[in-house]
Design a protein around this motif. Sequence first.
Motif, mmCIF file in Angstrom:
data_model
loop_
_atom_site.group_PDB
_atom_site.id
_atom_site.type_symbol
_atom_site.label_atom_id
_atom_site.label_comp_id
_atom_site.label_asym_id
_atom_site.label_seq_id
_atom_site.Cartn_x
_atom_site.Cartn_y
_atom_site.Cartn_z
ATOM 1 N N PRO A 63 0.876 -1.282 0.051
ATOM 2 C CA PRO A 63 -0.023 0.035 -0.086
ATOM 3 C C PRO A 63 0.938 1.274 -0.062
ATOM 4 N N THR A 64 0.478 2.414 -0.821
ATOM 5 C CA THR A 64 1.206 3.473 -0.746
ATOM 6 C C THR A 64 0.283 4.878 -0.937
ATOM 7 N N ASP A 65 0.966 5.830 -0.625
ATOM 8 C CA ASP A 65 0.396 7.260 -0.820
ATOM 9 C C ASP A 65 1.216 8.076 -1.599
ATOM 10 N N TYR A 66 2.182 7.390 -2.410
ATOM 11 C CA TYR A 66 3.351 8.187 -2.881
ATOM 12 C C TYR A 66 2.945 8.477 -4.599
ATOM 13 N N THR A 67 2.817 9.557 -4.918
ATOM 14 C CA THR A 67 2.321 9.980 -6.082
ATOM 15 C C THR A 67 3.031 9.275 -7.368
ATOM 16 N N PRO A 68 4.130 9.427 -7.487
ATOM 17 C CA PRO A 68 5.014 8.973 -8.564
ATOM 18 C C PRO A 68 4.431 7.429 -8.745
ATOM 19 N N HIS A 69 4.445 6.682 -7.847
ATOM 20 C CA HIS A 69 4.323 5.184 -7.949
ATOM 21 C C HIS A 69 2.882 5.128 -8.593
ATOM 22 N N LEU A 70 1.902 5.807 -8.057
ATOM 23 C CA LEU A 70 0.349 5.815 -8.201
ATOM 24 C C LEU A 70 0.262 6.228 -9.523
ATOM 25 N N LEU A 71 0.976 7.128 -10.162
ATOM 26 C CA LEU A 71 0.924 7.818 -11.288
ATOM 27 C C LEU A 71 1.625 6.526 -12.374
ATOM 28 N N ARG A 72 2.446 5.720 -12.372
ATOM 29 C CA ARG A 72 2.915 5.029 -13.231
ATOM 30 C C ARG A 72 1.833 3.773 -13.234
ATOM 31 N N ARG A 73 1.234 3.376 -12.148
ATOM 32 C CA ARG A 73 0.286 2.100 -12.029
ATOM 33 C C ARG A 73 -0.874 2.610 -13.065
ATOM 34 N N ALA A 74 -1.289 4.018 -12.646
ATOM 35 C CA ALA A 74 -2.403 4.450 -13.560
ATOM 36 C C ALA A 74 -2.074 4.226 -15.045
ATOM 37 N N ALA A 75 -0.890 4.758 -15.343
ATOM 38 C CA ALA A 75 -0.572 5.130 -16.693
ATOM 39 C C ALA A 75 -0.553 3.640 -17.534
ATOM 40 N N ALA A 76 -0.222 2.690 -16.860
ATOM 41 C CA ALA A 76 0.034 1.308 -17.430
ATOM 42 C C ALA A 76 -1.487 0.538 -17.291
ATOM 43 N N LEU A 77 -2.286 1.093 -16.593
ATOM 44 C CA LEU A 77 -3.730 0.618 -16.450
ATOM 45 C C LEU A 77 -4.611 1.147 -17.731
ATOM 46 N N LEU A 78 -4.122 2.582 -17.937
ATOM 47 C CA LEU A 78 -4.844 3.223 -19.008
ATOM 48 C C LEU A 78 -4.479 2.664 -20.322
ATOM 49 N N ASP A 79 -3.084 2.231 -20.330
ATOM 50 C CA ASP A 79 -2.850 1.801 -21.588
ATOM 51 C C ASP A 79 -3.478 0.411 -21.934
ATOM 52 N N ARG A 80 -3.812 -0.172 -20.947
ATOM 53 C CA ARG A 80 -4.333 -1.630 -21.002
ATOM 54 C C ARG A 80 -5.832 -1.640 -21.609
ATOM 55 N N ILE A 81 -6.588 -0.454 -21.270
ATOM 56 C CA ILE A 81 -8.115 -0.426 -21.604
ATOM 57 C C ILE A 81 -8.097 0.721 -22.752
ATOM 58 N N TYR A 82 -7.396 1.490 -23.045
ATOM 59 C CA TYR A 82 -7.492 2.699 -24.057
ATOM 60 C C TYR A 82 -7.541 1.872 -25.317
ATOM 61 N N ARG A 83 -8.736 2.263 -26.242
ATOM 62 C CA ARG A 83 -8.908 1.894 -27.694
ATOM 63 C C ARG A 83 -8.758 3.185 -28.535
ATOM 64 N N GLU A 84 -8.093 3.020 -29.566
ATOM 65 C CA GLU A 84 -8.103 4.086 -30.431
ATOM 66 C C GLU A 84 -9.318 4.106 -31.210
#
Length: 443
Positions: free
Chosen positions: A330-351
């Motif tokens: 568990p974390t509250d560290y913004t850079p870690h959360l940002l990295r994870r969120a970006a990876a998740l977005l790439d998984r579901i983003y469709r052109e």
Amino acid sequence: MALIASLKNAGSPVFALVDCNNFYCSCERVFRPDLARRPVVVLSNNDGCVIARSAEAKALGIAMGAPYFKFRSRLERSGTAVFSSNYALYGDMSSRVMSVLSSYTPDMEIYSIDEAFLRLDGLAGRRLDAHAQAMRRQVRQWTGIPVSVGIGITKTLAKVASRVCKATPACDGVFDMTRYRDSAPAMDRILDSVPVEDVWGVGRRHAARLAARGVFSARQLRDLPDDWVRRHMTVTGLHTVLELRGIPCLELEAAPAPRRTIVSSRSFGHPVEERSDAHEAVADYMTRAAAKLRRESLLAQSVGVFVRTNAFRQEDSQYANFVTDTLERPTDYTPHLLRRAAALLDRIYREGFRYKKVGVMLSGLEPKFGRQGNLLDCLPGEAEKDKARDALMQVSDALNARYGRGTVRYAAGGAGEERRWHMRQAFRSPRYTTTWEELAVVG
Ligand SMILES: [Mg+2]
């Protein structure tokens, strides 16, 4: 006389509901005294529809939820002042009002941005009235916000009293229903005047069923048989009915229930069709969500991202998706959360879609302090790294609190004005109380 009245009430609870009048409009007026008598409305995110109206705007027949584009010319003709919602201002004004109220009682529940329940036990009759009036005056004087006070021997009756108070100018901002507790005809008359769907906790769903049974007023609801209520409205409905009879069932919620999730998301002002824009938006929302996490001293174990197109645009092809992932620790560290969120977005983003909304969700929340250690916490150097990360977050949170949100931000969140996906907010007032550049200037 006052003494007798207060002895008589000794031992029974007294609840006051303090409600800010037309709160968002009142906040706008605090810094614009020229609007004191002009109609004022505030619009929802993206300037979509009317979410707050001053008394004058209500009198013009502007309905709650009225779409702005439909009423635009009518608002202009009537000289109505129109504002985009300015939550930085409203949130700050709210905490000022609440801090004045908290000096009047040790027992208080902040119920919403513009409402609080207070326990005023031990006061009765004229003393209760004087206390409530003093509270009103002080809130008005210190914050500029007008409030009304409804008083009853249960929370539900305090809500009823508040409604009566706002509908009756002769009340002068305070309606004390405890005065009528021993007069059945007076209680009947008051409860007769309140439509059943306006009773706290009844809502539209129950109102339909109640109407089918011929129940239209708060008094009729109060007089229903218990077993019918329990069967059709569950035990929650029964509590409401008992409270209308003057039997307290609901206590003040001392602290807000611990959060289970933090969601940060908005609808876009313009459809988003570029992956990079969606990434900027996700990063911005995650930055806010992480700051909220730290304000509440919580850590998140799980990160979620969602995207969706505009279901109302039938001519567009539709797509929606939501994905979550669990963090190693568990974390509250913004850079870690940002990295994870970006990876998740790439998984579901469709052109090839026009996106209306993206958002992030933090869940699996736990208190930061006093939590159970995790095996990974014990890795060499991890504790020092955590300390450095905490220090970095503290500095950036402090700068953002002092100089305005976004003073320190992450490159992934995009650079201010050129953000194409940003909300439409054509009429936002200055953030008078929270941003140095937007302070009100005197003289
Ligand atoms: Mg209100």
